[in-house]
Design a protein around this motif. Structure first.
Motif, PDB file in Angstrom:
ATOM      1  N   ALA A   9       0.844  -1.274   0.229  1.00  0.00           N
ATOM      2  CA  ALA A   9       0.002   0.056  -0.043  1.00  0.00           C
ATOM      3  C   ALA A   9       0.948   1.057  -0.088  1.00  0.00           C
ATOM      4  CB  ALA A   9      -1.079  -0.287   1.107  1.00  0.00           C
ATOM      5  N   ALA A  10       2.094   1.167   0.767  1.00  0.00           N
ATOM      6  CA  ALA A  10       2.628   2.302   0.808  1.00  0.00           C
ATOM      7  C   ALA A  10       3.549   2.708  -0.464  1.00  0.00           C
ATOM      8  CB  ALA A  10       3.879   1.998   1.798  1.00  0.00           C
ATOM      9  N   LEU A  11       3.823   1.716  -1.332  1.00  0.00           N
ATOM     10  CA  LEU A  11       4.495   1.688  -2.425  1.00  0.00           C
ATOM     11  C   LEU A  11       3.527   2.358  -3.529  1.00  0.00           C
ATOM     12  CD1 LEU A  11       6.711  -1.564  -2.436  1.00  0.00           C
ATOM     13  CD2 LEU A  11       7.539   0.689  -2.619  1.00  0.00           C
ATOM     14  N   SER A  12       2.220   1.669  -3.512  1.00  0.00           N
ATOM     15  CA  SER A  12       1.202   2.104  -4.337  1.00  0.00           C
ATOM     16  C   SER A  12       1.102   3.685  -4.372  1.00  0.00           C
ATOM     17  CB  SER A  12       0.024   1.179  -3.956  1.00  0.00           C
ATOM     18  OG  SER A  12       0.128   0.063  -4.174  1.00  0.00           O
ATOM     19  N   GLU A  13       1.152   3.788  -3.053  1.00  0.00           N
ATOM     20  CA  GLU A  13       0.929   5.583  -2.733  1.00  0.00           C
ATOM     21  C   GLU A  13       2.016   6.485  -3.531  1.00  0.00           C
ATOM     22  OE1 GLU A  13      -1.710   7.147  -1.444  1.00  0.00           O
ATOM     23  OE2 GLU A  13      -2.657   5.290  -1.297  1.00  0.00           O
ATOM     24  N   MET A  14       3.124   5.790  -3.489  1.00  0.00           N
ATOM     25  CA  MET A  14       4.052   6.586  -4.391  1.00  0.00           C
ATOM     26  C   MET A  14       3.988   6.469  -5.927  1.00  0.00           C
ATOM     27  SD  MET A  14       7.314   5.036  -1.923  1.00  0.00           S
ATOM     28  CE  MET A  14       8.367   6.152  -2.666  1.00  0.00           C
ATOM     29  N   GLY A  15       3.239   5.715  -6.356  1.00  0.00           N
ATOM     30  CA  GLY A  15       2.845   5.552  -7.706  1.00  0.00           C
ATOM     31  C   GLY A  15       3.192   4.232  -8.515  1.00  0.00           C
ATOM     32  N   HIS A  16       3.837   3.206  -7.644  1.00  0.00           N
ATOM     33  CA  HIS A  16       4.244   2.022  -8.222  1.00  0.00           C
ATOM     34  C   HIS A  16       2.915   1.101  -8.472  1.00  0.00           C
ATOM     35  CE1 HIS A  16       8.387   2.492  -7.900  1.00  0.00           C
ATOM     36  NE2 HIS A  16       8.386   2.927  -6.431  1.00  0.00           N
ATOM     37  N   GLU A  17       2.884   0.276  -9.525  1.00  0.00           N
ATOM     38  CA  GLU A  17       1.543  -0.874  -9.549  1.00  0.00           C
ATOM     39  C   GLU A  17       2.156  -2.058  -8.838  1.00  0.00           C
ATOM     40  OE1 GLU A  17      -0.496  -2.413 -13.189  1.00  0.00           O
ATOM     41  OE2 GLU A  17       1.056  -3.617 -12.713  1.00  0.00           O
ATOM     42  N   VAL A  18       1.433  -2.328  -7.506  1.00  0.00           N
ATOM     43  CA  VAL A  18       1.917  -3.400  -6.694  1.00  0.00           C
ATOM     44  C   VAL A  18       0.742  -4.590  -6.631  1.00  0.00           C
ATOM     45  CG1 VAL A  18       2.704  -3.996  -4.631  1.00  0.00           C
ATOM     46  CG2 VAL A  18       3.078  -1.668  -5.345  1.00  0.00           C
ATOM     47  N   LYS A  19       1.043  -5.822  -6.972  1.00  0.00           N
ATOM     48  CA  LYS A  19       0.212  -6.822  -6.630  1.00  0.00           C
ATOM     49  C   LYS A  19       0.951  -7.912  -5.954  1.00  0.00           C
ATOM     50  CE  LYS A  19      -1.717  -6.337 -11.719  1.00  0.00           C
ATOM     51  NZ  LYS A  19      -2.695  -5.610 -11.471  1.00  0.00           N
ATOM     52  N   VAL A  20      -0.009  -8.699  -4.888  1.00  0.00           N
ATOM     53  CA  VAL A  20       0.431  -9.705  -4.145  1.00  0.00           C
ATOM     54  C   VAL A  20      -0.008 -11.179  -4.488  1.00  0.00           C
ATOM     55  CG1 VAL A  20       0.445 -10.296  -1.776  1.00  0.00           C
ATOM     56  CG2 VAL A  20       0.504  -7.748  -2.312  1.00  0.00           C
ATOM     57  N   VAL A  21       0.705 -12.042  -4.358  1.00  0.00           N
ATOM     58  CA  VAL A  21       0.063 -13.307  -4.614  1.00  0.00           C
ATOM     59  C   VAL A  21       0.445 -14.429  -3.374  1.00  0.00           C
ATOM     60  CG1 VAL A  21       2.286 -14.055  -5.671  1.00  0.00           C
ATOM     61  CG2 VAL A  21       0.121 -15.641  -6.248  1.00  0.00           C
ATOM     62  N   LEU A  22      -0.602 -14.988  -2.944  1.00  0.00           N
ATOM     63  CA  LEU A  22      -0.501 -15.659  -1.631  1.00  0.00           C
ATOM     64  C   LEU A  22      -1.504 -17.079  -1.891  1.00  0.00           C
ATOM     65  CD1 LEU A  22      -2.180 -13.113   0.721  1.00  0.00           C
ATOM     66  CD2 LEU A  22       0.403 -13.551   0.925  1.00  0.00           C
ATOM     67  N   PRO A  23      -0.888 -18.049  -0.966  1.00  0.00           N
ATOM     68  CA  PRO A  23      -1.664 -19.246  -1.285  1.00  0.00           C
ATOM     69  C   PRO A  23      -3.034 -19.220  -0.543  1.00  0.00           C
ATOM     70  CG  PRO A  23       0.322 -19.675  -0.178  1.00  0.00           C
ATOM     71  CD  PRO A  23       0.186 -18.277  -0.124  1.00  0.00           C
ATOM     72  N   LEU A  24      -4.144 -19.851  -0.952  1.00  0.00           N
ATOM     73  CA  LEU A  24      -5.260 -19.864  -0.560  1.00  0.00           C
ATOM     74  C   LEU A  24      -5.718 -20.643   0.444  1.00  0.00           C
ATOM     75  CD1 LEU A  24      -8.137 -18.393  -0.940  1.00  0.00           C
ATOM     76  CD2 LEU A  24      -8.960 -20.056  -2.696  1.00  0.00           C
ATOM     77  N   TYR A  25      -5.133 -20.095   1.767  1.00  0.00           N
ATOM     78  CA  TYR A  25      -5.249 -21.217   2.822  1.00  0.00           C
ATOM     79  C   TYR A  25      -6.851 -21.542   3.339  1.00  0.00           C
ATOM     80  CZ  TYR A  25      -0.370 -20.034   3.506  1.00  0.00           C
ATOM     81  OH  TYR A  25       1.031 -19.882   3.337  1.00  0.00           O
ATOM     82  N   LYS A  26      -7.073 -22.194   4.086  1.00  0.00           N
ATOM     83  CA  LYS A  26      -8.381 -22.690   4.760  1.00  0.00           C
ATOM     84  C   LYS A  26      -8.958 -21.343   5.451  1.00  0.00           C
ATOM     85  CE  LYS A  26     -10.459 -25.769   8.128  1.00  0.00           C
ATOM     86  NZ  LYS A  26     -10.576 -26.830   8.963  1.00  0.00           N
ATOM     87  N   LYS A  27      -8.283 -20.532   6.260  1.00  0.00           N
ATOM     88  CA  LYS A  27      -8.633 -19.417   6.800  1.00  0.00           C
ATOM     89  C   LYS A  27      -9.073 -18.293   6.019  1.00  0.00           C
ATOM     90  CE  LYS A  27      -5.815 -19.889  11.179  1.00  0.00           C
ATOM     91  NZ  LYS A  27      -4.908 -19.583  12.001  1.00  0.00           N
ATOM     92  N   ILE A  28      -8.495 -18.356   4.771  1.00  0.00           N
ATOM     93  CA  ILE A  28      -8.691 -17.218   3.839  1.00  0.00           C
ATOM     94  C   ILE A  28     -10.332 -17.703   3.061  1.00  0.00           C
ATOM     95  CG2 ILE A  28      -8.087 -15.675   1.859  1.00  0.00           C
ATOM     96  CD1 ILE A  28      -5.023 -16.246   2.544  1.00  0.00           C
ATOM     97  N   ALA A  29     -10.214 -18.970   2.705  1.00  0.00           N
ATOM     98  CA  ALA A  29     -11.239 -19.530   2.122  1.00  0.00           C
ATOM     99  C   ALA A  29     -12.650 -19.332   2.922  1.00  0.00           C
ATOM    100  CB  ALA A  29     -11.122 -20.811   1.637  1.00  0.00           C
ATOM    101  N   GLU A  30     -12.581 -19.777   4.218  1.00  0.00           N
ATOM    102  CA  GLU A  30     -13.572 -19.854   5.237  1.00  0.00           C
ATOM    103  C   GLU A  30     -14.174 -18.177   5.287  1.00  0.00           C
ATOM    104  OE1 GLU A  30     -12.625 -23.452   7.998  1.00  0.00           O
ATOM    105  OE2 GLU A  30     -12.303 -21.233   8.551  1.00  0.00           O
ATOM    106  N   LYS A  31     -13.301 -17.192   5.271  1.00  0.00           N
ATOM    107  CA  LYS A  31     -13.736 -15.928   5.646  1.00  0.00           C
ATOM    108  C   LYS A  31     -13.827 -14.985   4.342  1.00  0.00           C
ATOM    109  CE  LYS A  31     -12.289 -11.788   8.498  1.00  0.00           C
ATOM    110  NZ  LYS A  31     -11.361 -11.387   9.189  1.00  0.00           N
ATOM    111  N   ASN A  32     -13.026 -15.429   3.395  1.00  0.00           N
ATOM    112  CA  ASN A  32     -13.266 -14.141   2.268  1.00  0.00           C
ATOM    113  C   ASN A  32     -13.581 -14.936   0.669  1.00  0.00           C
ATOM    114  OD1 ASN A  32     -10.458 -13.373   4.001  1.00  0.00           O
ATOM    115  ND2 ASN A  32     -11.646 -11.643   3.305  1.00  0.00           N
TER     116      ASN A  32
END
Length: 478
Positions: free
Chosen positions: A29-52
């Motif tokens: 988020a801090a880098l995005s505010e400076m003008g960079h295009e930032v994306k993030v990749v994560l594993p889809l864990y059980k906790k994420i799947a249940e909530k999001n």
């Protein structure tokens, strides 16, 4: 400005086990505010799947080779603010109760890294930089360089590799080379990926990336030595001219005593004295400590492991119990440390409270209600707890190592400078001498204490300066 993909094994606001998640939650988020295009990749864990899961958007599906058979991958995405997040789904590998600690962790994260590499092709997304974090993503630069050498789209990518904790290296048996990583055996034979008779994800990240970073300038120097190098000092010294130490920040909107919804009384620089007193009294009530606004309350929040220096406290249980302080300890970890703190509480009811486990809201209240925050680490790549305590006007007492040395300036009784207290050697006697000094300042030099608290509140613990350094680093590559 650069296009950056951050590959990591955990990240807020989705899932967290340690400081890496805080970095992934704040730095993009801090880098995005400076003008960079930032994306993030994560594993889809059980906790994420249940909530999001209901908030995720389907992107693509494909197969990758694992253990000599095709294994399906599905990619989902979600955008929060200016940052897009990708998630690699495989229920068998990732939808488990914990994030790490399984026999097949090497296979799981080999799969994750292969999926990330192929995801770029399937989405036709070609960032300038792939920024890999810790061992779980350390093979990505190697696999791209060695298996996609004929594809100019991949070869244009630059790699940054960040070591958050050198202790955890991702070292696995040599059978991984062919079965999970699909790499040629000569990379093992010539030593490129071989370490201690097996395969090291972290060594590969260090050797194959264009730049290597770690999370504080002092730690970057420490890991070049046998004392802190975890047997990788020779490999790190090969890359020392490409090694950057960039201190972490914290999310100052999340950690803000003026707006924090988890603490009973909000305060700022003007209302600090009243606010912290009220928060202290509320914390004492909550934890069953004796109600006393004038006693020095010492907070401890963290993983109860040897790395964090708690064996020093165990050596001085009697002196700590007899000192004119109260102790509020929150954490979970090694049985020996937990048992010591539990006995300490049982023998000193009203003076010591040990809350076994982790409670994020209680952590906020300890930062807000304590006068002193104790962090006597054996080693500390960066440390976030001392930054949180500074943000809440709670003076950290730390050992001078890694990021603790870079962020905590010890009290100077002559010019009244400093924002905390520190000691040099890993010694319980030095810890107690520094503790007694802090106690003396608190009770006998209250004006000096107020000055130190003011200095703490004025310490910049945000991501702004660190993001500028990362931006400079990316600029050298793009």
């Amino acid at each position: 400005m650069a296009s950056i993909l951050m590959a990591a094994s955990e990240g807020l606001p989705f899932v967290k086990t340690g400081g890496l998640a805080d970095v992934i939650g704040s730095l993009p988020a801090a880098l995005s505010e400076m003008g960079h295009e930032v994306k993030v990749v994560l594993p889809l864990y059980k906790k994420i799947a249940e909530k999001n899961f209901q908030d995720l958007t389907y992107c693509t599906s494909f197969n990758i080779g694992m253990n000599y058979k095709d294994v399906p991958v599905t990619i989902y995405s979600q955008t929060i603010g200016k940052v897009a997040y990708f998630f690699v789904q495989h229920q068998g590998y990732f939808e488990r109760d914990a994030l790490y600690g399984y026999q097949d962790d090497g296979e799981r994260f080999a799969f994750f890294q292969k999926a990330v590499i192929e995801m770029l092709n399937r989405l036709n997304y070609w960032p300038n930089i792939v920024h890999c974090h810790d061992w779980q993503t350390g093979m990505i630069p190697c696999m791209v360089r060695e298996t996609r050498s004929g594809d100019p789209r991949y070869q244009r990518i630059k790699f940054v590799y960040t070591i958050h904790n050198l202790l955890f290296q991702g070292n696995f048996g040599p059978e991984m080379v062919d079965s999970c990583l699909s790499l040629p055996w000569y990379l093992f034979d010539n030593g490129n990926i071989r370490f201690d008779g097996g395969v090291s994800f972290m060594k590969s990240g260090i050797l194959y990336s264009d730049k290597v970073t770690t999370v504080s300038p002092t730690y970057a120097q420490e890991i070049l030595t046998p004392q802190f190098g975890e047997h990788m000092e020779a490999i790190l010294n090969m890359r020392k001219y490409d090694l950057w130490g960039i201190v972490n920040g914290i999310d100052t909107s999340l950690w803000n005593p003026n707006t924090d919804p988890t603490i009973p009384f909000n305060y700022n620089k003007v209302t600090l004295a009243k606010g912290k007193t009220e928060d202290k009294l509320a914390l004492q009530r909550e934890l069953g400590l004796n109600q006393d606004p004038n006693v020095m309350l010492v907070g401890v929040v963290g993983r109860l492991t040897y790395q964090k220096g708690f064996y020093l406290m165990m050596e001085k249980v009697q002196q700590l119990a007899e000192a004119p302080i109260q102790l509020a300890i929150l954490g979970t970890g090694e049985d020996a440390i937990q048992n010591s703190f539990r006995n300490m509480e049982n023998n000193n009811k009203g003076k010591v409270c040990f809350y076994q486990g982790y409670n994020e809201d209680l952590a906020h209240r300890i930062y807000a209600g304590s006068d002193l925050f104790l962090m006597p680490s054996l080693f500390e790549p960066c440390g976030l707890s001392q930054l949180c305590s500074l943000r809440y006007g709670t003076l950290p007492l730390v050992r001078e190592t890694g990021g603790l040395k870079d962020t905590v300036n010890p009290y100077n009784e002559y010019d009244k400078s400093g924002n905390g207290f520190s000691f040099t050697n890993y010694s319980s006697d030095e810890l107690m001498a520094t503790m007694y000094n802090a106690i003396d300042v608190y009770y006998n030099r209250p004006e000096d204490w107020k000055t130190l608290v003011r200095n703490a509140l004025n310490t910049d613990v945000s991501w702004e300066n660190s993001a500028k350094v990362y931006s400079q680093l990316y600029g050298q590559l793009v």
